[in-house]
Motif scaffolding. Sequence first.
Motif: not given
Length: 315
Positions: A42-53, A291-298
């Motif tokens: 959850n921490s990694v997912l939230a940080l990725l969303i906030w950090g990637d435009a 995350s595992l099924r989402n190409k944008e998050v990966l």
Amino acid sequence: MQQGNESSITDFILLGLFSDSRHPGLLIAIILFILVVAITGNSVLALLIWGDAHLHTPMYFLLSQLSLMDLTLISTTVPKMVTDFFSGQSFISRIGCGAQLFLYLMLGVAECVLLTLMAFDRYLAICSPLRYPVIMTPRVCLQMAIGSWVGGMLISLMHTVYAMNFSTCDSRKIHHFFCEIMALLKLSCEDTSTYEKVVLITGIVFLLIPFGLVLTSYILIFLTVLHMNSPEGRHKALVTCSSHLSVVSLYFGPAMIIYMTPGSSLPADVDQRLFVFDVIITPMLNPLIYSLRNKEVLGALRKVLWRKLMFIVKR
């Protein structure tokens, strides 16, 4: 010394998951593993969303709020349970019990509202793509997030204050691994049948109705996807929506069984297992499903790892 004795009288005893377990060591190891995976995911997912435009879209903003809720939810119950196991003590003060109850109910209601709004977001994106950017503005997304959190706080505050004001009998043993409202009501000397009906009504409003709205949204989405000409667009829509529908089923299913079973007729062990699924396992699975099924998050994760690798190599 007298003050210490007086304070101990108001404490509750959480019997937890380990009192009837044949292999408590194995169970606590599994729970610790789940806790680490849930916090990391959850921490990694939230940080990725906030950090990637590229992830600064309404869907991912709402998903970051879900990650925050899951992170807080598992942190509300599991660390206390782990601490009790290793310390050999399972006491919780009345204030601590009230705080735990408030946080659990707040996050539970907030997630129900948020998951419904996420379904509405997907409905607009797929069924009304031209209206989507007009309706789902950053301001509206922020209002959705704030509404989920504030709505959860208000409903939780009402139930927590009411439940904690019931007088308890001699027994202080809560047959649960955290201060759950129905388990707490079983200790009361008063007639709680009227309030249990209020809990049932709350369950209908915040579980059954939202679940119905989510299902309706996805039926309409599915019908729209069937008429899509682009196979790639159809596949992307189905993958995104199936991930969200999986999370909705994992969360709403156990919660509806727990809070919409008349008269709290579930056996204590079954009740606790459902809560383990709802409070411990689901917060771990949510980031993995998304995350595992989402190409944008990966893709965002690969970019971060690649930058980190290049930084290490240059050093």
